[in-house]
Design a protein around this motif. Structure first.
Motif, PDB file in Angstrom:
ATOM      1  N   ASN A  86     -50.607 -28.002  67.305  1.00 50.03           N
ATOM      2  CA  ASN A  86     -50.694 -29.707  66.894  1.00 50.03           C
ATOM      3  C   ASN A  86     -50.870 -29.702  65.117  1.00 50.03           C
ATOM      4  O   ASN A  86     -50.675 -30.799  64.581  1.00 50.03           O
ATOM      5  N   SER A  89     -47.456 -30.256  63.506  1.00 47.45           N
ATOM      6  CA  SER A  89     -46.482 -31.370  63.803  1.00 47.45           C
ATOM      7  C   SER A  89     -47.298 -32.927  63.595  1.00 47.45           C
ATOM      8  O   SER A  89     -46.592 -33.339  62.524  1.00 47.45           O
ATOM      9  N   ILE A  94     -42.941 -29.278  61.667  1.00 47.24           N
ATOM     10  CA  ILE A  94     -41.986 -29.427  63.139  1.00 47.24           C
ATOM     11  C   ILE A  94     -40.003 -29.228  62.401  1.00 47.24           C
ATOM     12  O   ILE A  94     -40.034 -30.538  62.535  1.00 47.24           O
ATOM     13  N   ASP A  96     -37.749 -29.139  65.265  1.00 48.50           N
ATOM     14  CA  ASP A  96     -36.923 -29.518  65.534  1.00 48.50           C
ATOM     15  C   ASP A  96     -38.175 -29.546  67.204  1.00 48.50           C
ATOM     16  O   ASP A  96     -38.983 -28.905  67.925  1.00 48.50           O
ATOM     17  N   GLY A  97     -38.290 -31.581  67.405  1.00 56.36           N
ATOM     18  CA  GLY A  97     -39.710 -31.944  67.827  1.00 56.36           C
ATOM     19  C   GLY A  97     -39.457 -31.952  69.908  1.00 56.36           C
ATOM     20  O   GLY A  97     -40.393 -31.786  70.729  1.00 56.36           O
ATOM     21  N   THR A  98     -37.972 -31.743  69.950  1.00 59.31           N
ATOM     22  CA  THR A  98     -37.387 -31.709  71.733  1.00 59.31           C
ATOM     23  C   THR A  98     -38.071 -30.193  71.656  1.00 59.31           C
ATOM     24  O   THR A  98     -38.233 -29.307  72.879  1.00 59.31           O
ATOM     25  N   LEU A 100     -40.301 -27.818  70.471  1.00 55.82           N
ATOM     26  CA  LEU A 100     -41.533 -27.722  70.645  1.00 55.82           C
ATOM     27  C   LEU A 100     -41.940 -28.270  71.936  1.00 55.82           C
ATOM     28  O   LEU A 100     -42.829 -27.621  72.615  1.00 55.82           O
ATOM     29  N   GLU A 101     -41.484 -29.318  72.073  1.00 54.91           N
ATOM     30  CA  GLU A 101     -41.936 -29.636  73.844  1.00 54.91           C
ATOM     31  C   GLU A 101     -41.616 -28.742  74.608  1.00 54.91           C
ATOM     32  O   GLU A 101     -42.394 -28.483  75.768  1.00 54.91           O
TER      33      GLU A 101
END
Length: 108
Positions: A86, A89, A94, A96-98, A100-101
């Motif tokens: 968290n 982010s 981060i 690559d946000g995708t 990470l999800e």
């Protein structure tokens, strides 16, 4: 256990301290995959957090040798990993946000 996750001296520091262990890493970025978080500092991988062979244990690994072959590993609580992800982010650390999800869905 006490945790610290903060910006310091141009990097992010994550520290977990308890009576039986201390884990600390300074990094520039976290590179997530589906099941691993890689710590990147000065464009080099300096450690990672991963799930230990599908068990309930979440392990943190730090590279200690100059050639990258020596390392230490400690178990870290999922709550620490959530706090770390968290904060990184929110700080834009981060890669690559995708990805990470995907990590959040599979591991957290």
């Amino acid at each position: 256990m006490e945790t610290t996750v903060a910006e310091h001296d141009g990097r992010m520091i994550a520290r977990l301290e308890g009576s039986d262990r201390v884990f600390e890493v300074a990094f520039d970025l976290i590179e997530p995959t589906d099941v691993t978080l890689r710590f990147i500092r000065d464009e080099d991988r300096v450690g990672s957090i991963y799930n230990d062979d599908g068990t309930d244990r979440t392990m943190a690994r730090l590279t200690t040798g100059r050639d990258g072959s020596d390392f230490i590993g400690v178990e870290v609580p999922t709550e620490f990993v959530t706090e770390l992800v968290n904060a990184a982010s929110e700080a834009g650390r981060i890669t690559d946000g995708t990805a990470l999800e995907g990590y959040r869905l599979r591991v957290l």
